[in-house]
Design a protein around this motif. Structure first.
Motif, PDB file in Angstrom:
ATOM      1  N   GLY A 176      53.592  87.821 -12.340  1.00 47.11           N
ATOM      2  CA  GLY A 176      53.585  87.606 -10.897  1.00 47.11           C
ATOM      3  C   GLY A 176      53.994  86.206 -10.491  1.00 47.11           C
ATOM      4  N   ALA A 177      53.925  85.279 -11.448  1.00 44.60           N
ATOM      5  CA  ALA A 177      54.010  83.863 -11.086  1.00 44.60           C
ATOM      6  C   ALA A 177      55.423  83.314 -11.057  1.00 44.60           C
ATOM      7  CB  ALA A 177      53.155  83.042 -12.045  1.00 44.60           C
ATOM      8  N   MET A 178      56.405  84.112 -11.420  1.00 49.39           N
ATOM      9  CA  MET A 178      57.778  83.591 -11.359  1.00 49.39           C
ATOM     10  C   MET A 178      58.698  84.618 -10.705  1.00 49.39           C
ATOM     11  SD  MET A 178      58.904  83.757 -15.413  1.00 49.39           S
ATOM     12  CE  MET A 178      57.531  82.904 -16.170  1.00 49.39           C
ATOM     13  N   GLY A 179      59.895  84.174 -10.310  1.00 51.90           N
ATOM     14  CA  GLY A 179      60.842  85.070  -9.674  1.00 51.90           C
ATOM     15  C   GLY A 179      61.234  86.215 -10.592  1.00 51.90           C
ATOM     16  N   ALA A 180      61.732  87.306 -10.002  1.00 51.54           N
ATOM     17  CA  ALA A 180      62.049  88.500 -10.790  1.00 51.54           C
ATOM     18  C   ALA A 180      63.114  88.205 -11.830  1.00 51.54           C
ATOM     19  CB  ALA A 180      62.514  89.623  -9.869  1.00 51.54           C
ATOM     20  N   GLN A 181      64.124  87.403 -11.439  1.00 50.13           N
ATOM     21  CA  GLN A 181      65.207  87.121 -12.369  1.00 50.13           C
ATOM     22  C   GLN A 181      64.704  86.295 -13.555  1.00 50.13           C
ATOM     23  OE1 GLN A 181      68.407  84.969 -10.500  1.00 50.13           O
ATOM     24  NE2 GLN A 181      69.820  85.511 -12.167  1.00 50.13           N
ATOM     25  N   ALA A 182      63.899  85.285 -13.258  1.00 45.29           N
ATOM     26  CA  ALA A 182      63.344  84.464 -14.329  1.00 45.29           C
ATOM     27  C   ALA A 182      62.469  85.320 -15.247  1.00 45.29           C
ATOM     28  CB  ALA A 182      62.524  83.310 -13.747  1.00 45.29           C
ATOM     29  N   TYR A 183      61.682  86.191 -14.635  1.00 46.08           N
ATOM     30  CA  TYR A 183      60.789  87.013 -15.463  1.00 46.08           C
ATOM     31  C   TYR A 183      61.582  87.927 -16.387  1.00 46.08           C
ATOM     32  CZ  TYR A 183      57.281  90.243 -17.054  1.00 46.08           C
ATOM     33  OH  TYR A 183      56.482  91.002 -17.860  1.00 46.08           O
ATOM     34  N   THR A 184      62.660  88.505 -15.879  1.00 42.29           N
ATOM     35  CA  THR A 184      63.475  89.388 -16.734  1.00 42.29           C
ATOM     36  C   THR A 184      63.981  88.625 -17.953  1.00 42.29           C
ATOM     37  OG1 THR A 184      64.174  90.533 -14.737  1.00 42.29           O
ATOM     38  CG2 THR A 184      65.452  90.965 -16.733  1.00 42.29           C
ATOM     39  N   SER A 185      64.492  87.411 -17.748  1.00 44.50           N
ATOM     40  CA  SER A 185      64.977  86.638 -18.889  1.00 44.50           C
ATOM     41  C   SER A 185      63.831  86.290 -19.834  1.00 44.50           C
ATOM     42  CB  SER A 185      65.644  85.342 -18.420  1.00 44.50           C
ATOM     43  OG  SER A 185      66.817  85.645 -17.725  1.00 44.50           O
ATOM     44  N   TYR A 186      62.684  85.994 -19.251  1.00 45.21           N
ATOM     45  CA  TYR A 186      61.532  85.630 -20.075  1.00 45.21           C
ATOM     46  C   TYR A 186      61.102  86.819 -20.927  1.00 45.21           C
ATOM     47  CZ  TYR A 186      57.224  83.039 -21.155  1.00 45.21           C
ATOM     48  OH  TYR A 186      56.227  82.373 -21.788  1.00 45.21           O
ATOM     49  N   ARG A 187      61.105  88.018 -20.291  1.00 47.80           N
ATOM     50  CA  ARG A 187      60.750  89.226 -21.035  1.00 47.80           C
ATOM     51  C   ARG A 187      61.773  89.472 -22.151  1.00 47.80           C
ATOM     52  NH1 ARG A 187      61.658  94.242 -17.961  1.00 47.80           N
ATOM     53  NH2 ARG A 187      63.589  93.785 -19.073  1.00 47.80           N
ATOM     54  N   ASN A 188      63.056  89.294 -21.829  1.00 41.82           N
ATOM     55  CA  ASN A 188      64.083  89.493 -22.855  1.00 41.82           C
ATOM     56  C   ASN A 188      63.908  88.511 -24.010  1.00 41.82           C
ATOM     57  OD1 ASN A 188      65.168  91.509 -21.342  1.00 41.82           O
ATOM     58  ND2 ASN A 188      66.809  90.246 -20.481  1.00 41.82           N
ATOM     59  N   ALA A 189      63.562  87.264 -23.688  1.00 38.21           N
ATOM     60  CA  ALA A 189      63.344  86.279 -24.745  1.00 38.21           C
ATOM     61  C   ALA A 189      62.214  86.738 -25.667  1.00 38.21           C
ATOM     62  CB  ALA A 189      63.010  84.917 -24.135  1.00 38.21           C
ATOM     63  N   THR A 190      61.137  87.249 -25.061  1.00 39.54           N
ATOM     64  CA  THR A 190      60.000  87.699 -25.859  1.00 39.54           C
ATOM     65  C   THR A 190      60.385  88.886 -26.736  1.00 39.54           C
ATOM     66  OG1 THR A 190      58.670  87.114 -23.934  1.00 39.54           O
ATOM     67  CG2 THR A 190      57.544  88.243 -25.733  1.00 39.54           C
ATOM     68  N   ILE A 191      61.117  89.844 -26.142  1.00 40.05           N
ATOM     69  CA  ILE A 191      61.530  91.024 -26.910  1.00 40.05           C
ATOM     70  C   ILE A 191      62.424  90.604 -28.067  1.00 40.05           C
ATOM     71  CG2 ILE A 191      62.888  93.164 -26.819  1.00 40.05           C
ATOM     72  CD1 ILE A 191      61.932  93.472 -23.909  1.00 40.05           C
ATOM     73  N   LEU A 192      63.369  89.718 -27.791  1.00 37.36           N
ATOM     74  CA  LEU A 192      64.258  89.234 -28.852  1.00 37.36           C
ATOM     75  C   LEU A 192      63.451  88.591 -29.974  1.00 37.36           C
ATOM     76  CD1 LEU A 192      67.153  88.526 -29.871  1.00 37.36           C
ATOM     77  CD2 LEU A 192      66.902  86.348 -28.676  1.00 37.36           C
TER      78      LEU A 192
END
Ligand SMILES: CC1=C(/C=C/C(C)=C/C=C/C(C)=C/C=O)C(C)(C)CCC1
Ligand SMILES: CC1=C(/C=C/C(C)=C/C=C/C(C)=C/C=O)C(C)(C)CCC1
Lengths: 250, 250
Positions: free
Chosen positions: B176-192
């Motif tokens: 909830g704490a960051m913009g949707a675009q930033a969160y998507t990249s953050y999620r992708n980083a974690t998945i990677l």
């Protein structure tokens, strides 16, 4: 002392890991000198120099360690140059321990002429502490005399005790002069430094009384861990103090 | 394991390519720390340190690989030092995996005292995961015992599992704490990161059960590819998150 492959690899691991940790702190510090105001810059620059020098010293240690042992029938036999895996550490310390004193003092509340005097005292004591230890370990009677080792160890310990007195006096004097948060980190930095310092004379004494491959491992791995704590951990805390004090100024 | 020239050259290729990729990311990061606000700077500095250390570690790996094999009658025969082509990787990981955890946390929404606590947990778990793996692979009974390898592998895997739990919790809390675009990249980083992490214990297990030159090639090339993904790919995604979050602040 001959080393089994496991003991050999563990020492090798600790040397390379310490070198990498020092390099990591060096790179981080290189790019963050700007985070701190001009007044506390000398602390960050000292940390940069400390970890730069120490990184190079570990590169040298790893090379000496590789060359100091020959693998024969599954055991690493020390050759004529094996003393060199302890001795180069003193060369690193002779420069970095005085610089750690500069780093420590640069974020304290001691300023002006008093700071110049204290700096001179700290740097001098630190250098003499290392130099006398080195003479006992490697120079007098070529490092083979137990009596010389003990005698010079006692001289070195006198400088060691004097350093404690001065460092604690600087810490005390800084108490009222900085914010509570900065002071807490500064106190933690001092506690960290003085606790890991305890290891160095212990390791020095161990080589007088103990032998065997696992003692060698303990001494070497212990030095590597202590160096990481005294240079990287201490450096990170001092950096934090410098940043907090910079923020106080604004 | 003796290697044919083709197998030998393929490993050599993967080591040098990984080293170059790390150097490229290092140079890019060196010049772009300013793209990110002070708050997310630690993430970029961590990435700088990670790729700097890992680049150096690959230089060392290439040298060890060159020295660990002797070309005799058209086949590369491992000599006494050939273990050194796997073991130095642990030394790199012992520093870089904890730093990757710092990098991960620095762009998350966890801040203040909670961040300090989580950082301590992540760094500690990561270091212990690597250390226990190293003990199993190289130290206990000189790395020759299959039982030790399995037992320490299990211990290491416990830290591995705990890390997954903490990382996923940090990701969730950042949603909830960051913009949707930033969160998507953050999620992708974690998945990677977590997907390539799967390779390391698999490779560790492979050496217990399989031999032969093409398994050696698979393990070494796999490590090189995984290191590129976990350090360069992950670093690029985290850099993107830091930039997006910097833009959000304005
Ligand atoms: C008291 C004493 C010693 C103290 C050494 C110290 C305190 C070294 C500190 C080194 C550091 C902090 C290195 C940086 O990482 C010696 C010379 C072993 C000789 C024996 C007596
Ligand atoms: C679980 C497990 C392991 C995990 C290793 C990991 C997860 C390493 C990650 C390395 C990275 C990400 C390097 C950076 O590029 C070991 C130690 C092989 C030992 C066996 C059990």
């Amino acid at each position: 002392v001959p080393l089994g492959p496991g003991a050999h690899d563990l020492i090798h691991f600790s040397l390379v890991v310490a070198g990498f940790a020092l390099l990591a702190h060096f790179l981080r510090t290189w790019h963050s000198t700007g985070e701190v105001s001009a007044r506390y810059r000398p602390a960050v620059l000292a940390s940069l120099a400390v970890t730069g020098v120490a990184f190079l010293s570990y590169v040298y240690l790893v090379l000496e360690f590789d060359q100091g042992y020959d693998l024969r029938e599954g055991v690493y036999q020390p050759n004529a140059e094996a003393l060199n895996t302890l001795v180069p550490r003193y060369m690193d310390w002779a420069v970095t321990v005085p610089l750690l004193m500069v780093e420590f003092l640069a974020v304290s509340a001691v300023v002006g002429a008093a700071a110049r005097r204290t700096r001179f005292t700290l740097v001098g004591l630190a250098f003499l502490m290392i130099l006398t230890g080195f003479i006992g370990a490697a120079v007098q009677e070529d490092g083979t005399s137990r009596t010389a080792l003990i005698a010079w160890g006692v001289v070195s310990s006198a400088f060691y005790a004097a350093l404690h007195v001065v460092l604690i006096r600087v810490l005390r004097r800084s108490r009222g002069a900085m914010g509570a948060q900065a002071y807490t980190s500064y106190r933690n930095a001092t506690i960290l430094l003085l606790s890991v310092w305890g290891w160095y004379p212990i390791a020095y004494a161990l080589q007088v009384w103990f032998g065997g491959q696992w003692w060698t491992v303990t001494i070497q791995v212990g030095f590597s861990a202590a160096d990481i704590a005294a240079k990287v951990g201490f450096g990170a805390l001092i950096h934090k103090v410098a940043k907090l004090r910079t923020a106080e100024e604004v």
